[in-house]
Design a protein around this motif. Structure first.
Motif, PDB file in Angstrom:
ATOM      1  N   LYS A 136      12.961  34.891  42.541  1.00  0.00           N
ATOM      2  CA  LYS A 136      11.837  34.229  41.869  1.00  0.00           C
ATOM      3  C   LYS A 136      12.252  32.890  41.254  1.00  0.00           C
ATOM      4  O   LYS A 136      11.444  31.968  41.165  1.00  0.00           O
ATOM      5  CB  LYS A 136      11.203  35.132  40.812  1.00  0.00           C
ATOM      6  N   LYS A 161      11.939  30.013  43.656  1.00  0.00           N
ATOM      7  CA  LYS A 161      10.560  29.632  43.947  1.00  0.00           C
ATOM      8  C   LYS A 161       9.888  28.878  42.803  1.00  0.00           C
ATOM      9  O   LYS A 161       8.873  28.230  43.013  1.00  0.00           O
ATOM     10  CB  LYS A 161       9.753  30.884  44.267  1.00  0.00           C
ATOM     11  N   ASN A 215       7.680  33.149  50.517  1.00  0.00           N
ATOM     12  CA  ASN A 215       8.650  34.238  50.389  1.00  0.00           C
ATOM     13  C   ASN A 215       9.418  34.448  51.686  1.00  0.00           C
ATOM     14  O   ASN A 215      10.633  34.657  51.671  1.00  0.00           O
ATOM     15  CB  ASN A 215       7.955  35.541  49.990  1.00  0.00           C
ATOM     16  N   SER A 252      13.382  33.959  52.053  1.00  0.00           N
ATOM     17  CA  SER A 252      14.166  35.117  52.473  1.00  0.00           C
ATOM     18  C   SER A 252      15.014  34.799  53.703  1.00  0.00           C
ATOM     19  O   SER A 252      16.211  35.114  53.751  1.00  0.00           O
ATOM     20  CB  SER A 252      13.230  36.288  52.767  1.00  0.00           C
TER      21      SER A 252
END
Length: 127
Positions: A37, A40, A48, A52
């Motif tokens: 988090k 981001k 996401n 990832s």
């Protein structure tokens, strides 16, 4: 690849960090971010899935280490490997590229000097 079949070292380095967000993630790791988090927070356009995949590729390339911490809920943290930390000069020089431009009015001289010092300290650069 040159005529002797040798891949240029610059090309090899760029291949390690060729994803759109890779350099920013490496920079964030130097600056202490370690949770999904956190990566981001200041990148609203980063999905996401892309984050990832990028973290996974950086891990596969030996630049990032993933640690799963057995807590409730399970926590995942990311760290630069020794190999990843060796990119400190690359990240530093990328930052300095525009900070050395005195004609660029993006930063005041105070801010410019403060940023230079922040990067020097955080990345462990001795000039």
């Amino acid at each position: 690849m040159n005529s002797k079949g040798v891949v240029c070292p610059v090309d090899r380095t760029l291949n390690l960090i060729n994803k759109k967000w890779s350099v920013q993630i490496i920079r964030d790791l130097f600056f202490g971010k370690k949770h999904f988090k956190e990566f981001k927070e200041d990148k609203p356009k980063l999905s996401n899935k892309v984050l990832s995949n990028c973290l996974k590729e950086l891990e596969e390339n030996g630049l990032v280490e993933k640690k799963v911490i057995n807590t409730t809920p399970v926590t995942t943290e990311y760290y630069l490997t020794e190999y990843g930390r060796s990119m400190n000069r690359i990240i530093y020089e990328l930052a300095m590229f525009t900070l050395h431009d005195d004609d660029d009015n993006s930063y005041s001289s105070e801010t410019r000097e403060s940023l230079k010092e922040d990067f020097r300290q955080t990345l462990g650069i001795d000039d």
